[in-house]
Scaffold this motif. Structure first.
Motif, PDB file in Angstrom:
ATOM      1  N   GLN A 181       3.335  11.831  -5.109  1.00  0.00           N
ATOM      2  CA  GLN A 181       4.578  12.501  -5.490  1.00  0.00           C
ATOM      3  C   GLN A 181       4.383  13.859  -6.168  1.00  0.00           C
ATOM      4  O   GLN A 181       5.108  14.812  -5.841  1.00  0.00           O
ATOM      5  N   PRO A 182       3.456  14.021  -7.115  1.00  0.00           N
ATOM      6  CA  PRO A 182       3.299  15.357  -7.719  1.00  0.00           C
ATOM      7  C   PRO A 182       2.932  16.430  -6.696  1.00  0.00           C
ATOM      8  O   PRO A 182       3.482  17.539  -6.732  1.00  0.00           O
ATOM      9  N   SER A 183       2.017  16.103  -5.783  1.00  0.00           N
ATOM     10  CA  SER A 183       1.634  17.073  -4.756  1.00  0.00           C
ATOM     11  C   SER A 183       2.796  17.345  -3.809  1.00  0.00           C
ATOM     12  O   SER A 183       3.025  18.483  -3.386  1.00  0.00           O
ATOM     13  N   LEU A 184       3.539  16.295  -3.458  1.00  0.00           N
ATOM     14  CA  LEU A 184       4.720  16.453  -2.602  1.00  0.00           C
ATOM     15  C   LEU A 184       5.733  17.377  -3.259  1.00  0.00           C
ATOM     16  O   LEU A 184       6.337  18.237  -2.604  1.00  0.00           O
ATOM     17  N   GLN A 185       5.937  17.235  -4.556  1.00  0.00           N
ATOM     18  CA  GLN A 185       6.896  18.064  -5.277  1.00  0.00           C
ATOM     19  C   GLN A 185       6.509  19.538  -5.217  1.00  0.00           C
ATOM     20  O   GLN A 185       7.348  20.412  -4.951  1.00  0.00           O
ATOM     21  N   ARG A 186       5.224  19.822  -5.434  1.00  0.00           N
ATOM     22  CA  ARG A 186       4.774  21.213  -5.408  1.00  0.00           C
ATOM     23  C   ARG A 186       4.868  21.803  -4.003  1.00  0.00           C
ATOM     24  O   ARG A 186       5.303  22.938  -3.820  1.00  0.00           O
TER      25      ARG A 186
ATOM     26  N   ALA B 288      -6.151  14.729  -2.811  1.00  0.00           N
ATOM     27  CA  ALA B 288      -7.064  15.780  -3.260  1.00  0.00           C
ATOM     28  C   ALA B 288      -7.775  16.463  -2.095  1.00  0.00           C
ATOM     29  O   ALA B 288      -8.218  17.612  -2.220  1.00  0.00           O
ATOM     30  N   GLY B 289      -7.880  15.773  -0.946  1.00  0.00           N
ATOM     31  CA  GLY B 289      -8.552  16.338   0.216  1.00  0.00           C
ATOM     32  C   GLY B 289      -7.571  16.887   1.234  1.00  0.00           C
ATOM     33  O   GLY B 289      -7.037  17.994   1.076  1.00  0.00           O
ATOM     34  N   PRO B 290      -7.281  16.127   2.304  1.00  0.00           N
ATOM     35  CA  PRO B 290      -6.395  16.633   3.356  1.00  0.00           C
ATOM     36  C   PRO B 290      -4.969  16.924   2.902  1.00  0.00           C
ATOM     37  O   PRO B 290      -4.269  17.728   3.513  1.00  0.00           O
ATOM     38  N   GLY B 291      -4.497  16.233   1.856  1.00  0.00           N
ATOM     39  CA  GLY B 291      -3.137  16.487   1.390  1.00  0.00           C
ATOM     40  C   GLY B 291      -2.256  15.259   1.469  1.00  0.00           C
ATOM     41  O   GLY B 291      -2.610  14.240   2.074  1.00  0.00           O
ATOM     42  N   TRP B 292      -1.059  15.328   0.857  1.00  0.00           N
ATOM     43  CA  TRP B 292      -0.189  14.175   0.720  1.00  0.00           C
ATOM     44  C   TRP B 292       0.349  13.673   2.059  1.00  0.00           C
ATOM     45  O   TRP B 292       0.655  12.488   2.204  1.00  0.00           O
TER      46      TRP B 292
ATOM     47  N   PHE C 262       0.828  -1.202   0.000  1.00  0.00           N
ATOM     48  CA  PHE C 262       0.000   0.000   0.000  1.00  0.00           C
ATOM     49  C   PHE C 262       0.862   1.251   0.000  1.00  0.00           C
ATOM     50  O   PHE C 262       0.584   2.226  -0.707  1.00  0.00           O
ATOM     51  N   ASP C 263       1.935   1.236   0.788  1.00  0.00           N
ATOM     52  CA  ASP C 263       2.821   2.388   0.882  1.00  0.00           C
ATOM     53  C   ASP C 263       3.411   2.744  -0.486  1.00  0.00           C
ATOM     54  O   ASP C 263       3.501   3.912  -0.862  1.00  0.00           O
ATOM     55  N   GLY C 264       3.817   1.714  -1.234  1.00  0.00           N
ATOM     56  CA  GLY C 264       4.406   1.964  -2.544  1.00  0.00           C
ATOM     57  C   GLY C 264       3.421   2.528  -3.549  1.00  0.00           C
ATOM     58  O   GLY C 264       3.766   3.415  -4.343  1.00  0.00           O
ATOM     59  N   THR C 265       2.183   2.049  -3.520  1.00  0.00           N
ATOM     60  CA  THR C 265       1.200   2.512  -4.503  1.00  0.00           C
ATOM     61  C   THR C 265       0.724   3.932  -4.215  1.00  0.00           C
ATOM     62  O   THR C 265       0.558   4.734  -5.143  1.00  0.00           O
ATOM     63  N   VAL C 266       0.517   4.261  -2.934  1.00  0.00           N
ATOM     64  CA  VAL C 266       0.015   5.602  -2.628  1.00  0.00           C
ATOM     65  C   VAL C 266       1.106   6.649  -2.808  1.00  0.00           C
ATOM     66  O   VAL C 266       0.810   7.816  -3.101  1.00  0.00           O
ATOM     67  N   LEU C 267       2.369   6.269  -2.639  1.00  0.00           N
ATOM     68  CA  LEU C 267       3.448   7.234  -2.832  1.00  0.00           C
ATOM     69  C   LEU C 267       3.465   7.750  -4.264  1.00  0.00           C
ATOM     70  O   LEU C 267       3.675   8.944  -4.509  1.00  0.00           O
ATOM     71  N   THR C 268       3.236   6.855  -5.225  1.00  0.00           N
ATOM     72  CA  THR C 268       3.224   7.269  -6.626  1.00  0.00           C
ATOM     73  C   THR C 268       2.174   8.348  -6.876  1.00  0.00           C
ATOM     74  O   THR C 268       2.421   9.319  -7.610  1.00  0.00           O
ATOM     75  N   VAL C 269       1.018   8.208  -6.237  1.00  0.00           N
ATOM     76  CA  VAL C 269      -0.047   9.196  -6.396  1.00  0.00           C
ATOM     77  C   VAL C 269       0.302  10.502  -5.699  1.00  0.00           C
ATOM     78  O   VAL C 269      -0.032  11.591  -6.169  1.00  0.00           O
TER      79      VAL C 269
ATOM     80  N   ALA D  96      10.353  20.776  -4.612  1.00  0.00           N
ATOM     81  CA  ALA D  96      11.408  19.823  -4.969  1.00  0.00           C
ATOM     82  C   ALA D  96      11.554  19.721  -6.478  1.00  0.00           C
ATOM     83  O   ALA D  96      10.623  19.998  -7.241  1.00  0.00           O
ATOM     84  N   SER D  97      12.750  19.301  -6.885  1.00  0.00           N
ATOM     85  CA  SER D  97      12.981  19.036  -8.304  1.00  0.00           C
ATOM     86  C   SER D  97      12.450  17.653  -8.653  1.00  0.00           C
ATOM     87  O   SER D  97      12.175  16.828  -7.770  1.00  0.00           O
ATOM     88  N   PHE D  98      12.347  17.380  -9.958  1.00  0.00           N
ATOM     89  CA  PHE D  98      11.874  16.075 -10.389  1.00  0.00           C
ATOM     90  C   PHE D  98      12.836  14.970  -9.953  1.00  0.00           C
ATOM     91  O   PHE D  98      12.416  13.894  -9.538  1.00  0.00           O
ATOM     92  N   ALA D  99      14.142  15.254 -10.035  1.00  0.00           N
ATOM     93  CA  ALA D  99      15.147  14.269  -9.612  1.00  0.00           C
ATOM     94  C   ALA D  99      15.023  13.960  -8.130  1.00  0.00           C
ATOM     95  O   ALA D  99      15.156  12.805  -7.701  1.00  0.00           O
ATOM     96  N   GLN D 100      14.767  14.979  -7.319  1.00  0.00           N
ATOM     97  CA  GLN D 100      14.609  14.755  -5.872  1.00  0.00           C
ATOM     98  C   GLN D 100      13.379  13.893  -5.580  1.00  0.00           C
ATOM     99  O   GLN D 100      13.420  13.017  -4.711  1.00  0.00           O
ATOM    100  N   VAL D 101      12.300  14.147  -6.303  1.00  0.00           N
ATOM    101  CA  VAL D 101      11.094  13.337  -6.099  1.00  0.00           C
ATOM    102  C   VAL D 101      11.349  11.893  -6.507  1.00  0.00           C
ATOM    103  O   VAL D 101      10.891  10.952  -5.842  1.00  0.00           O
ATOM    104  N   GLN D 102      12.103  11.693  -7.585  1.00  0.00           N
ATOM    105  CA  GLN D 102      12.449  10.337  -7.990  1.00  0.00           C
ATOM    106  C   GLN D 102      13.202   9.601  -6.889  1.00  0.00           C
ATOM    107  O   GLN D 102      13.012   8.404  -6.681  1.00  0.00           O
TER     108      GLN D 102
END
Length: 449
Positions: A28-33, A154-158, A19-26, A37-43
């Motif tokens: 990551q874009p919000s975490l970056q904003r 989309a609600g409380p946040g990443w 579960f941790d791995g699948t939700v992280l992918t979702v 963070a840069s794209f490389a850092q998010v990777q």
């Protein structure tokens, strides 16, 4: 510990990691904003975790063989939950990356233990159902994770995403450390030089595959340390990889099938995303709906595989499932209409879910109780390396044009080639259908303290 409680702990531990791995992918874009963070850092929030977990799985399994799988499971769960809580309040992306690496260490401790505990708690001829339940639960987590994660982001946040597994991880970790657990069958020696060489080999290999174009020294180091590891193991009286595990043709073949199946699946999903959202013009939501049969059939295939293993044996079950997986990927490469796409994903899910249960059952069952942790570590390593290889291959074959056809055809061929090692798997066990407690393969549940 009670076998039912052991099964529950094994299932929840595996689900938390999946579960941790699948939700992280979702997330990551919000975490970056949010963190700038840069794209490389998010990777690196994914890459750092993957390198840590893949390099330590086998050694962590050996630690479980020596000190007890419940103990390693408890430490892993407590650490995994604590680092998840830390990520949720991390002030910057550097903290997130560092905590993800630490989380990978604890993930490596608990993942082999989830299989080692099952091997110690259940007789070999009764492992089919527990492993099927564990696999079905992983399938549910993989299906629910992106949906729930997307709703939370989309609600409380990443940050809330990382709080989901904190309570169950801490509770189960505490129970595992305070409860009564079986003693390890024997005191095994730890091959620390071998563990270091293997960790360096896997870490450099994973880095070379997931972070291209990386420095050339990573791939070269993986080759050098890998050769040194093989030479070291041959000279050791008590190697990290015991001969009863690595020397078994059935175990080696099952691990090969797991690598091939997981590589084919992950590579096909990667290429399939570009096919659905590129060539076919579907939006992300419709793409997710079309691929839902994959998760559904994976969940349904797990309990069905337990029946097939009993009636047909691992050899026929696993080889047929690899063929179904290959057919599903090939169908996906040629599909354009929604019904055919759904059929393709259903075949992929049914094939992969069956292979995962059948091959894992062979790996865990064939290993002695005293080497169950190493066997579990090898199984988890195969399941981590396969996706890395599959995505790397799909990326290279797609090139700059983004054409998903060639990589899907190659990945279908890879899945079909995975039927070859299946010939070395054990056939149908006559004792499994009419055993009245007299099977020679039956081992007693270890005495509890």
């Amino acid at each position: 510990m009670n076998p039912r409680l052991t099964l529950a702990g094994s299932v929840v531990g595996a689900v938390i990691v999946a579960f941790d791995g699948t939700v992280l992918t979702v997330a990551q874009p919000s975490l970056q904003r949010d963190l700038g963070a840069s794209f490389a850092q998010v990777q690196w929030t994914s890459t750092g975790y993957l390198i840590a977990v893949a390099s330590l799985l086998v050694f962590a399994g050996r630690l479980g063989d020596r000190y007890g799988h419940h103990r390693l499971f408890g430490i892993g769960m407590l650490g995994f939950g604590a680092t998840s809580a830390g990520i949720a309040v991390a002030p910057g992306v550097g903290w997130v990356i560092g905590l993800r690496v630490v989380q990978g260490v604890f993930g490596a401790l608990l993942q082999p233990a989830t299989l080692g505990m099952l091997r110690a708690a259940f007789p070999p001829d009764r492992l089919r159902t527990p492993i099927a339940v564990r696999t079905a639960a992983i399938g549910v987590a993989a299906a629910v994770g992106p949906v729930l994660g997307g709703a939370l982001v989309a609600g409380p946040g990443w940050r809330v995403v990382f709080l989901l597994n904190v309570v169950p991880a801490l509770v189960l970790g505490g129970l595992a450390l305070t409860g009564r657990s079986p003693r390890p069958p024997a005191l095994v020696r730890l091959d620390l030089p071998g563990a270091l060489l293997l960790a360096l080999t896997l870490a450099c290999l994973v880095h070379a595959l997931v972070a291209p174009p990386g420095p050339p020294w990573t791939a070269a180091t993986a080759v050098i340390t890998g050769a040194a590891f093989v030479r070291h193991e041959r000279r050791m009286a008590s190697p990290l990889l015991p001969p009863d595990v690595i020397g078994s043709a059935a175990v080696a073949s099952a691990l090969g099938m797991l690598v091939a199946a997981s590589a084919a699946l992950s590579g096909a999903l990667f290429a399939g995303t570009f096919l659905l959202q590129g060539a076919l013009g579907l939006d992300p939501f419709h793409s997710a709906l079309v691929s839902l049969p994959l998760a559904a059939l994976m969940v349904l295939a797990a309990p069905s595989c337990a029946v097939l293993l009993r009636r047909a044996g691992a050899r026929r079950t696993a080889t047929a499932a690899m063929a179904v997986l290959a057919l599903g990927i090939l169908t996906l490469s040629r599909a354009s209409a929604t019904p055919l796409l759904c059929l393709a994903f259903a075949l992929v899910g049914a094939g992969f879910g069956t292979v995962m249960v059948a091959a894992t059952h062979v790996v865990v069952r064939e290993a002695a109780v005293g080497s169950a942790g190493v066997a579990g570590g090898l199984q988890q390593t195969a399941m981590n390396l396969g996706p890395v290889l599959g995505v790397a291959a799909a990326t290279a074959l797609m090139g700059t044009g983004g054409d998903a056809g060639p990589p899907l055809a190659v990945l279908a061929a890879l899945a079909l080639a995975g039927t070859v090692p299946g010939r070395a798997l054990p056939g149908r066990d006559p004792a499994s259908t009419d055993d009245h407690g007299d099977s020679k393969d039956r081992t007693r549940v270890p005495a509890q303290r």
